[in-house]
Motif scaffolding. Sequence first.
Motif, PDB file in Angstrom:
ATOM      1  N   THR A  61       0.832  -1.207   0.000  1.00 30.76           N
ATOM      2  CA  THR A  61       0.000   0.000   0.000  1.00 30.76           C
ATOM      3  C   THR A  61       0.868   1.259   0.000  1.00 30.76           C
ATOM      4  O   THR A  61       0.558   2.237  -0.687  1.00 30.76           O
ATOM      5  CB  THR A  61      -0.936   0.028   1.212  1.00 30.76           C
ATOM      6  N   TYR A  62       1.956   1.233   0.759  1.00 36.31           N
ATOM      7  CA  TYR A  62       2.865   2.388   0.801  1.00 36.31           C
ATOM      8  C   TYR A  62       3.675   2.492  -0.491  1.00 36.31           C
ATOM      9  O   TYR A  62       3.955   3.598  -0.973  1.00 36.31           O
ATOM     10  CB  TYR A  62       3.783   2.275   2.018  1.00 36.31           C
ATOM     11  N   VAL A  63       4.051   1.352  -1.045  1.00 33.01           N
ATOM     12  CA  VAL A  63       4.736   1.353  -2.335  1.00 33.01           C
ATOM     13  C   VAL A  63       3.823   1.947  -3.406  1.00 33.01           C
ATOM     14  O   VAL A  63       4.253   2.762  -4.236  1.00 33.01           O
ATOM     15  CB  VAL A  63       5.173  -0.070  -2.724  1.00 33.01           C
ATOM     16  N   ALA A  64       2.556   1.550  -3.390  1.00 33.79           N
ATOM     17  CA  ALA A  64       1.600   2.040  -4.385  1.00 33.79           C
ATOM     18  C   ALA A  64       1.451   3.556  -4.307  1.00 33.79           C
ATOM     19  O   ALA A  64       1.450   4.251  -5.338  1.00 33.79           O
ATOM     20  CB  ALA A  64       0.242   1.364  -4.185  1.00 33.79           C
ATOM     21  N   GLU A  65       1.329   4.089  -3.108  1.00 30.14           N
ATOM     22  CA  GLU A  65       1.172   5.533  -2.961  1.00 30.14           C
ATOM     23  C   GLU A  65       2.448   6.271  -3.345  1.00 30.14           C
ATOM     24  O   GLU A  65       2.392   7.368  -3.906  1.00 30.14           O
ATOM     25  CB  GLU A  65       0.771   5.867  -1.529  1.00 30.14           C
ATOM     26  N   THR A  66       3.593   5.680  -3.055  1.00 30.07           N
ATOM     27  CA  THR A  66       4.853   6.296  -3.444  1.00 30.07           C
ATOM     28  C   THR A  66       4.987   6.345  -4.963  1.00 30.07           C
ATOM     29  O   THR A  66       5.385   7.364  -5.544  1.00 30.07           O
ATOM     30  CB  THR A  66       6.040   5.519  -2.839  1.00 30.07           C
ATOM     31  N   ILE A  67       4.648   5.235  -5.618  1.00 30.69           N
ATOM     32  CA  ILE A  67       4.721   5.189  -7.076  1.00 30.69           C
ATOM     33  C   ILE A  67       3.691   6.129  -7.698  1.00 30.69           C
ATOM     34  O   ILE A  67       3.964   6.800  -8.704  1.00 30.69           O
ATOM     35  CB  ILE A  67       4.519   3.747  -7.570  1.00 30.69           C
ATOM     36  N   ARG A  68       2.521   6.204  -7.100  1.00 31.56           N
ATOM     37  CA  ARG A  68       1.505   7.121  -7.618  1.00 31.56           C
ATOM     38  C   ARG A  68       1.989   8.563  -7.565  1.00 31.56           C
ATOM     39  O   ARG A  68       1.764   9.350  -8.496  1.00 31.56           O
ATOM     40  CB  ARG A  68       0.203   6.974  -6.826  1.00 31.56           C
ATOM     41  N   SER A  69       2.669   8.921  -6.475  1.00 33.47           N
ATOM     42  CA  SER A  69       3.211  10.276  -6.393  1.00 33.47           C
ATOM     43  C   SER A  69       4.290  10.493  -7.448  1.00 33.47           C
ATOM     44  O   SER A  69       4.414  11.585  -8.012  1.00 33.47           O
ATOM     45  CB  SER A  69       3.786  10.534  -4.997  1.00 33.47           C
ATOM     46  N   GLY A  70       5.067   9.436  -7.743  1.00 30.13           N
ATOM     47  CA  GLY A  70       6.076   9.547  -8.787  1.00 30.13           C
ATOM     48  C   GLY A  70       5.457   9.684 -10.158  1.00 30.13           C
ATOM     49  O   GLY A  70       5.944  10.439 -11.009  1.00 30.13           O
ATOM     50  N   ILE A  71       4.365   8.953 -10.402  1.00 31.03           N
ATOM     51  CA  ILE A  71       3.662   9.051 -11.686  1.00 31.03           C
ATOM     52  C   ILE A  71       3.142  10.465 -11.905  1.00 31.03           C
ATOM     53  O   ILE A  71       3.183  10.999 -13.021  1.00 31.03           O
ATOM     54  CB  ILE A  71       2.511   8.024 -11.737  1.00 31.03           C
ATOM     55  N   ASN A  72       2.685  11.087 -10.830  1.00 34.61           N
ATOM     56  CA  ASN A  72       2.143  12.441 -10.948  1.00 34.61           C
ATOM     57  C   ASN A  72       3.211  13.478 -11.264  1.00 34.61           C
ATOM     58  O   ASN A  72       2.877  14.604 -11.658  1.00 34.61           O
ATOM     59  CB  ASN A  72       1.409  12.821  -9.658  1.00 34.61           C
ATOM     60  N   THR A  73       4.496  13.121 -11.066  1.00 35.18           N
ATOM     61  CA  THR A  73       5.565  14.067 -11.401  1.00 35.18           C
ATOM     62  C   THR A  73       5.922  14.032 -12.888  1.00 35.18           C
ATOM     63  O   THR A  73       6.614  14.926 -13.370  1.00 35.18           O
ATOM     64  CB  THR A  73       6.836  13.764 -10.588  1.00 35.18           C
ATOM     65  N   VAL A  74       5.476  13.002 -13.597  1.00 38.36           N
ATOM     66  CA  VAL A  74       5.764  12.894 -15.033  1.00 38.36           C
ATOM     67  C   VAL A  74       4.803  13.807 -15.789  1.00 38.36           C
ATOM     68  O   VAL A  74       3.588  13.730 -15.600  1.00 38.36           O
ATOM     69  CB  VAL A  74       5.599  11.439 -15.522  1.00 38.36           C
ATOM     70  N   PRO A  75       5.314  14.711 -16.643  1.00 35.03           N
ATOM     71  CA  PRO A  75       4.434  15.624 -17.379  1.00 35.03           C
ATOM     72  C   PRO A  75       3.340  14.885 -18.147  1.00 35.03           C
ATOM     73  O   PRO A  75       3.596  13.867 -18.795  1.00 35.03           O
ATOM     74  CB  PRO A  75       5.400  16.334 -18.341  1.00 35.03           C
ATOM     75  N   VAL A  76       2.132  15.404 -18.066  1.00 27.57           N
ATOM     76  CA  VAL A  76       0.993  14.765 -18.721  1.00 27.57           C
ATOM     77  C   VAL A  76       1.207  14.698 -20.231  1.00 27.57           C
ATOM     78  O   VAL A  76       0.763  13.759 -20.894  1.00 27.57           O
ATOM     79  CB  VAL A  76      -0.303  15.528 -18.394  1.00 27.57           C
ATOM     80  N   GLY A  77       1.906  15.679 -20.766  1.00 28.16           N
ATOM     81  CA  GLY A  77       2.119  15.719 -22.208  1.00 28.16           C
ATOM     82  C   GLY A  77       2.846  14.500 -22.742  1.00 28.16           C
ATOM     83  O   GLY A  77       2.618  14.092 -23.895  1.00 28.16           O
ATOM     84  N   GLN A  78       3.712  13.901 -21.913  1.00 28.38           N
ATOM     85  CA  GLN A  78       4.431  12.715 -22.371  1.00 28.38           C
ATOM     86  C   GLN A  78       3.492  11.531 -22.544  1.00 28.38           C
ATOM     87  O   GLN A  78       3.589  10.779 -23.528  1.00 28.38           O
ATOM     88  CB  GLN A  78       5.549  12.371 -21.386  1.00 28.38           C
ATOM     89  N   ALA A  79       2.574  11.363 -21.606  1.00 27.99           N
ATOM     90  CA  ALA A  79       1.603  10.275 -21.733  1.00 27.99           C
ATOM     91  C   ALA A  79       0.656  10.530 -22.901  1.00 27.99           C
ATOM     92  O   ALA A  79       0.302   9.597 -23.633  1.00 27.99           O
ATOM     93  CB  ALA A  79       0.808  10.131 -20.434  1.00 27.99           C
TER      94      ALA A  79
END
Length: 218
Positions: free
Chosen positions: A101-119
């Motif tokens: 659960t903590y890994v998931a939230e950490t990765i989610r915060s990392g995903i949010n740092t990736v610019p939306v334009g790249q996705a």
Amino acid sequence: MGAITDHADLWVEALLGTLKLFFGGGLLALVLGTIVGAMRVSPVPIARAVGTFYVNTIRNTPLTLVFFGFAYALPPLIGVRASGGREVLFAIGALGVYTATYVAETIRSGINTVPVGQAEAARAIGLTFGQVMTLVVLPQAFRSVIPPMMSVFIALLKNTTVAAGFAVFNLGSMRDWLSEQGENQLVVILWMLVIFVALVLLLSWAQRTLENRWRVAR
């Protein structure tokens, strides 16, 4: 030093037990947490709902209760006994499911740092959501979450001591075992402290190494 030298074989066995729980639980948490983290940002509503329910339910449940579930509720459901060496597997499962659960939230915060334009650019050239996550988003997200992710694994290392209360031999068991053999409990606890500090320092060194290596890779 007598508390160490007179029982060296016991200390080695306890250390190996702790490392087994750490690496087993860590691997499970990393795999499961990555999947759940991706579900938390998925465009599919049902996937987001399942990921959110899992994280909010398990993360807000005390680790001891998770262990009780794996030790006493899960074995009858799957028709096995939590004994004969299986208790280690159930302990790894409890640690992995909880830490995920903590890994998931950490990765989610990392995903949010990736610019939306790249996705969006990746989707524009025809990549599926799974390809966007594995080829574009997650590689960048992992780089940005090394420090908080290492904090999660440090917490996992310390949480392995909970398994001592469920018949799994590890460093958390040493106080009880050696006190029965006449060793001073305070001395044993201080040696446990020294070993855990050394392990945490090793994890901190691994964190700095990964940060420096991936910083150059950019």
